[in-house]
Design a protein around this motif. Structure first.
Motif, PDB file in Angstrom:
ATOM      1  N   ILE A 182       1.249  -1.299   0.126  1.00 26.66           N
ATOM      2  CA  ILE A 182      -0.060  -0.232  -0.033  1.00 26.66           C
ATOM      3  C   ILE A 182       1.231   1.689   0.253  1.00 26.66           C
ATOM      4  CG2 ILE A 182      -1.528   1.728   1.480  1.00 26.66           C
ATOM      5  CD1 ILE A 182      -3.326  -1.344   2.195  1.00 26.66           C
ATOM      6  N   ALA A 183       1.676   1.350   0.380  1.00 27.43           N
ATOM      7  CA  ALA A 183       3.452   2.090   0.849  1.00 27.43           C
ATOM      8  C   ALA A 183       3.607   2.832  -0.590  1.00 27.43           C
ATOM      9  CB  ALA A 183       3.816   1.739   2.269  1.00 27.43           C
ATOM     10  N   LEU A 184       3.447   1.922  -1.376  1.00 21.34           N
ATOM     11  CA  LEU A 184       4.766   1.563  -2.647  1.00 21.34           C
ATOM     12  C   LEU A 184       3.290   2.562  -3.895  1.00 21.34           C
ATOM     13  CD1 LEU A 184       6.912  -1.316  -2.927  1.00 21.34           C
ATOM     14  CD2 LEU A 184       7.253   0.742  -2.774  1.00 21.34           C
ATOM     15  N   VAL A 185       2.163   1.918  -2.980  1.00 21.29           N
ATOM     16  CA  VAL A 185       0.545   2.407  -4.296  1.00 21.29           C
ATOM     17  C   VAL A 185       0.544   4.249  -3.927  1.00 21.29           C
ATOM     18  CG1 VAL A 185      -1.215   2.531  -4.415  1.00 21.29           C
ATOM     19  CG2 VAL A 185      -0.021  -0.225  -4.780  1.00 21.29           C
ATOM     20  N   MET A 186       0.686   4.423  -3.157  1.00 17.49           N
ATOM     21  CA  MET A 186       0.830   6.002  -2.771  1.00 17.49           C
ATOM     22  C   MET A 186       2.286   6.201  -2.852  1.00 17.49           C
ATOM     23  SD  MET A 186      -1.885   6.035  -1.279  1.00 17.49           S
ATOM     24  CE  MET A 186      -2.759   4.753  -2.611  1.00 17.49           C
ATOM     25  N   LYS A 187       3.292   5.734  -2.954  1.00 20.19           N
ATOM     26  CA  LYS A 187       4.228   6.261  -3.829  1.00 20.19           C
ATOM     27  C   LYS A 187       4.062   6.333  -5.290  1.00 20.19           C
ATOM     28  CE  LYS A 187       9.475   6.535  -3.589  1.00 20.19           C
ATOM     29  NZ  LYS A 187      10.191   6.003  -2.977  1.00 20.19           N
ATOM     30  N   ALA A 188       3.434   5.634  -5.195  1.00 19.22           N
ATOM     31  CA  ALA A 188       3.409   5.790  -7.107  1.00 19.22           C
ATOM     32  C   ALA A 188       2.647   6.862  -7.427  1.00 19.22           C
ATOM     33  CB  ALA A 188       2.814   4.544  -7.226  1.00 19.22           C
ATOM     34  N   GLY A 189       1.404   7.228  -6.513  1.00 16.60           N
ATOM     35  CA  GLY A 189       0.615   8.532  -6.969  1.00 16.60           C
ATOM     36  C   GLY A 189       1.614  10.193  -6.062  1.00 16.60           C
ATOM     37  N   ALA A 190       2.695   9.789  -5.766  1.00 18.77           N
ATOM     38  CA  ALA A 190       3.983  10.811  -5.848  1.00 18.77           C
ATOM     39  C   ALA A 190       4.595  10.908  -6.808  1.00 18.77           C
ATOM     40  CB  ALA A 190       4.308  10.320  -4.601  1.00 18.77           C
ATOM     41  N   VAL A 191       4.682  10.008  -7.161  1.00 13.88           N
ATOM     42  CA  VAL A 191       5.750   9.779  -7.931  1.00 13.88           C
ATOM     43  C   VAL A 191       5.272   9.890 -10.012  1.00 13.88           C
ATOM     44  CG1 VAL A 191       7.383   8.430  -9.999  1.00 13.88           C
ATOM     45  CG2 VAL A 191       6.835   7.811  -7.617  1.00 13.88           C
ATOM     46  N   SER A 192       3.609   9.975  -9.891  1.00 14.46           N
ATOM     47  CA  SER A 192       2.925  10.253 -10.770  1.00 14.46           C
ATOM     48  C   SER A 192       2.414  11.297 -11.012  1.00 14.46           C
ATOM     49  CB  SER A 192       1.203   9.334 -10.445  1.00 14.46           C
ATOM     50  OG  SER A 192       1.555   8.281 -10.708  1.00 14.46           O
ATOM     51  N   VAL A 193       2.167  12.091  -9.850  1.00 20.09           N
ATOM     52  CA  VAL A 193       2.444  13.745 -10.037  1.00 20.09           C
ATOM     53  C   VAL A 193       3.826  14.767 -10.553  1.00 20.09           C
ATOM     54  CG1 VAL A 193       2.011  15.620  -8.282  1.00 20.09           C
ATOM     55  CG2 VAL A 193       0.673  13.228  -8.514  1.00 20.09           C
ATOM     56  N   THR A 194       5.189  13.891  -9.707  1.00 21.95           N
ATOM     57  CA  THR A 194       6.584  14.195 -10.904  1.00 21.95           C
ATOM     58  C   THR A 194       6.675  14.047 -12.360  1.00 21.95           C
ATOM     59  OG1 THR A 194       7.071  13.761  -8.401  1.00 21.95           O
ATOM     60  CG2 THR A 194       8.784  14.369  -9.919  1.00 21.95           C
ATOM     61  N   ALA A 195       5.645  13.073 -12.362  1.00 25.44           N
ATOM     62  CA  ALA A 195       5.933  12.409 -13.652  1.00 25.44           C
ATOM     63  C   ALA A 195       4.712  13.370 -14.637  1.00 25.44           C
ATOM     64  CB  ALA A 195       5.860  11.620 -14.113  1.00 25.44           C
ATOM     65  N   MET A 196       3.897  13.582 -14.609  1.00 28.13           N
ATOM     66  CA  MET A 196       2.536  14.498 -14.475  1.00 28.13           C
ATOM     67  C   MET A 196       3.754  15.915 -14.921  1.00 28.13           C
ATOM     68  SD  MET A 196      -0.480  12.864 -12.728  1.00 28.13           S
ATOM     69  CE  MET A 196      -1.617  14.398 -13.537  1.00 28.13           C
ATOM     70  N   LEU A 211      -3.977   7.649  -8.784  1.00 27.42           N
ATOM     71  CA  LEU A 211      -3.142   7.330  -7.678  1.00 27.42           C
ATOM     72  C   LEU A 211      -2.217   8.892  -7.865  1.00 27.42           C
ATOM     73  CD1 LEU A 211      -1.522   4.041  -8.451  1.00 27.42           C
ATOM     74  CD2 LEU A 211      -3.226   4.752  -7.192  1.00 27.42           C
ATOM     75  N   ALA A 212      -2.676   9.347  -8.305  1.00 27.69           N
ATOM     76  CA  ALA A 212      -1.654  11.096  -8.428  1.00 27.69           C
ATOM     77  C   ALA A 212      -2.712  11.603  -7.932  1.00 27.69           C
ATOM     78  CB  ALA A 212      -1.306  11.361  -9.529  1.00 27.69           C
ATOM     79  N   LEU A 213      -4.049  12.003  -7.459  1.00 24.85           N
ATOM     80  CA  LEU A 213      -5.063  12.765  -6.824  1.00 24.85           C
ATOM     81  C   LEU A 213      -5.939  12.444  -5.777  1.00 24.85           C
ATOM     82  CD1 LEU A 213      -8.030  12.765  -9.988  1.00 24.85           C
ATOM     83  CD2 LEU A 213      -6.639  14.303  -8.846  1.00 24.85           C
ATOM     84  N   LEU A 214      -5.316  10.838  -5.715  1.00 26.53           N
ATOM     85  CA  LEU A 214      -5.336  10.185  -4.107  1.00 26.53           C
ATOM     86  C   LEU A 214      -3.972  10.597  -3.357  1.00 26.53           C
ATOM     87  CD1 LEU A 214      -6.352   6.628  -4.769  1.00 26.53           C
ATOM     88  CD2 LEU A 214      -8.027   8.460  -4.267  1.00 26.53           C
ATOM     89  N   HIS A 215      -2.580  10.828  -3.615  1.00 25.61           N
ATOM     90  CA  HIS A 215      -1.673  11.250  -3.555  1.00 25.61           C
ATOM     91  C   HIS A 215      -2.129  12.763  -3.053  1.00 25.61           C
ATOM     92  CE1 HIS A 215       1.815  12.719  -2.633  1.00 25.61           C
ATOM     93  NE2 HIS A 215       2.678  13.510  -3.725  1.00 25.61           N
ATOM     94  N   LEU A 216      -2.724  13.266  -3.477  1.00 23.45           N
ATOM     95  CA  LEU A 216      -2.860  14.751  -3.068  1.00 23.45           C
ATOM     96  C   LEU A 216      -4.066  15.162  -2.521  1.00 23.45           C
ATOM     97  CD1 LEU A 216      -2.622  16.622  -7.570  1.00 23.45           C
ATOM     98  CD2 LEU A 216      -1.242  16.883  -4.926  1.00 23.45           C
ATOM     99  N   GLY A 217      -4.794  13.619  -1.964  1.00 21.35           N
ATOM    100  CA  GLY A 217      -6.006  13.772  -1.082  1.00 21.35           C
ATOM    101  C   GLY A 217      -7.078  14.492  -1.704  1.00 21.35           C
TER     102      GLY A 217
END
Length: 550
Positions: A191-205, A497-503
């Motif tokens: 789950i932590a890695l999936v959430m990290k994927a969201g953070a990396v998605s924001v960076t990639a976008m 995942l990016a949107l979830l990372h942003l809350g």
């Protein structure tokens, strides 16, 4: 075969005989084995990192290989065989490098790093290393959610990399995420890695947004012609803006016109491409309508990325179908990558276009787009006045993917039935469900603000964050914004995942939840982020307009 990475998964469970998308069992097996090989590469890269060596020589190979396994990207089995063989060669190189760095083989290397075999063994190997090799349903679900997100990130990274923009954070995560799926780790770590994927998605976008706008300028409000001219044409589809730039430049004096299709429509919004008078318009709609639209176009068609669907028996355009990059199709002509620093050679497709009849007219008129973050923020005062006066009561992010699913008529109905005080923010091909409807405007602000491709979803994030700032709100969920997202493939999962990372909470996701979410994983997402399934248009609109799903 077993594949459940897209929204069309059979019975919302998984395709086991042939993909609903058209993917044959052999292609599915080769894609599974290629991903397995990439996991082996990731194992070595991570172990080299543990020894203090950062290895990046294989990153482009990993990114393009992941991209090729996205739904509707590559149908060419020979391409995958060659890719797996190349991957095995890279495994040998990495093994030697690892040992030379002082590693002692304790026998704990996973099979994905040590397996070797020729093409005659690939099908048999794929049967035992596919998705179902993990027996635990929840672990399997989280692993595949992570890998699906990583595939989406790879698409963003590939486009940004083509323009010379890279991120060490993004590049390193491919190895971290893939390697983690080779080990027995628990749900909390996954789950932590999936959430990290969201953070990396924001960076990639953000990386891709910077690459596109720095190279081609910020998108501008643009009226795009949807009719046709009298000259022969080339139709370009997919997402790669570098490809369309090179094609426009090479064809500028050829006497042919260039048209966009599907997700390439937003190319018309970029200033760099407006200088070409032969860039005349958009032809057709979303990707799933292409067999009829490519047939009617009469001229050659270039696929730059995913969204290529198999030809039907009555289709005759294979001899004028061209692919490039990670895209492949048996019988189509493939335009190879240029040598470093050079441009692809589009002379063959230009020459063929000159021999073809002009496109058959499908429709006439214009559509408007170009409302990316820079353009919308230039209208911030006007938008803020409309919000304060309640002329605009709600923004609805009606974005994502289109598809063949009959339930996607829901998105057309939502657009039609939203009250006049609601503005639709969109990006991706979902807009083809409503971007040709006359939905009017609010004080000169169109009620459909098209930010561009699914690749441009970052613009919607930027708009939301800016609204949060100017309205003086502490929480992004206090904004008068509701999210009603249509998904189809892996890039949409990356955006989610990016949107979830942003809350962001309260996102509606449809037309169905991903088949790769086990009941327990789905329960976690619902309880943690209040993810919702779609209901009826009327019920959902009522909740969105009253703020219950904000």
């Amino acid at each position: 075969m077993f594949c459940f990475q897209c929204q069309e998964s059979a019975n919302n469970s998984g395709c086991t005989i042939k993909g609903v998308c058209g993917k044959p069992e052999t292609t599915a097996a080769l894609q599974d084995l290629l991903v397995y090989t990439l996991k082996g590469i990731a194992v070595y890269v991570q172990r080299l990192a543990d020894l203090g060596q950062r290895e990046s020589a294989h990153t482009d190979f990993v990114i393009e290989s992941l991209f090729s396994t996205i739904t509707n990207a590559n149908w060419d089995d020979a391409w995958f065989v060659a890719r797996i063989e190349d991957g095995q060669y890279r495994l040998d190189q990495l093994d030697a490098q690892w040992r030379a760095a002082g590693a002692v083989d304790t026998g704990d290397l996973p099979d994905c790093a040590t397996w070797r075999g020729d093409a005659t063994h690939f099908a048999r190997k794929a049967q035992i290393v596919g998705i179902l090799a993990e027996p635990d349903e929840d672990i399997r679900s989280l692993r595949e959610l992570l890998i699906t997100g990583i595939k989406g990130i790879a698409a963003y990274a590939k486009h940004a990399g083509a323009l010379g923009y890279r991120s060490a954070e993004v590049d390193d995560f491919f190895y971290e995420g893939l390697e983690a799926t080779t080990r027995s780790i628990g749900m909390d770590q996954l789950i932590a890695l999936v959430m990290k994927a969201g953070a990396v998605s924001v960076t990639a976008m953000a990386l891709l947004d910077n690459a596109n706008t720095s190279t081609f300028g910020h998108p501008e409000i643009t009226q795009v012609n949807i009719g046709v001219g009298q000259r022969p044409g080339i139709l370009i589809s997919g997402h790669d803006l570098k490809d369309i730039g090179e094609l426009l430049e090479q064809s500028k004096d050829a006497g042919v016109d260039i048209y966009t299709h599907g997700e390439m429509l937003p190319a018309h919004y970029y200033p760099a491409f407006k200088k070409y008078p032969h860039f005349v318009g958009n032809y057709g709609g979303a990707w799933w309508q292409q067999t009829a639209e490519f047939e009617a176009f009469n001229g050659p068609v270039l696929l730059t990325t995913n969204c290529l669907v198999p030809l039907r028996s009555q289709n005759t355009y294979l001899d004028r179908l061209y692919t490039t990059g990670a895209v492949g199709y048996p019988g189509a002509k493939h335009i190879p990558v240029a040598s470093r620093g050079g441009a692809k050679d589009f002379s063959a497709i230009i020459a063929q276009a000159k021999t073809c009849a002009p496109p058959r007219e499908l429709e006439t008129g214009t559509i408007v787009g170009g409302f990316a973050h820079n353009q919308v923020l230039s209208l911030a005062d006007k938008v803020l006045d409309a919000v304060n006066s309640r002329a605009i009561e709600r923004f609805v992010v009606l974005a994502g993917c289109d598809g063949r699913h009959s339930g996607r008529s829901y998105y057309t109905e939502v657009a039609q039935k939203l009250p006049q005080s609601a503005v639709i923010l969109t990006a991706g091909c979902a807009k083809f469900r409503y971007n040709k409807l006359d939905l009017g405007n609010i004080g000169g602000i169109p009620r459909v603000l098209d930010a561009g491709q699914c690749n441009d979803s970052y613009s919607l994030v930027m708009i939301a964050l800016k609204l949060k700032e100017v309205l003086g709100l502490a929480d992004i969920n206090d904004l008068p914004i509701s999210y009603d997202i249509a998904w189809y493939e892996q890039k949409a999962v990356c955006v989610l995942l990016a949107l979830l990372h942003l809350g962001v909470k309260g996102i509606r996701l449809g037309p169905s939840l991903p088949a790769f979410l086990s009941p327990n994983v789905a329960k976690f997402l619902v309880e943690t982020f209040d993810i919702k399934t779609i209901g009826t248009p009327e019920e959902d609109i009522d909740e969105m307009m009253t703020g219950m799903a904000a």
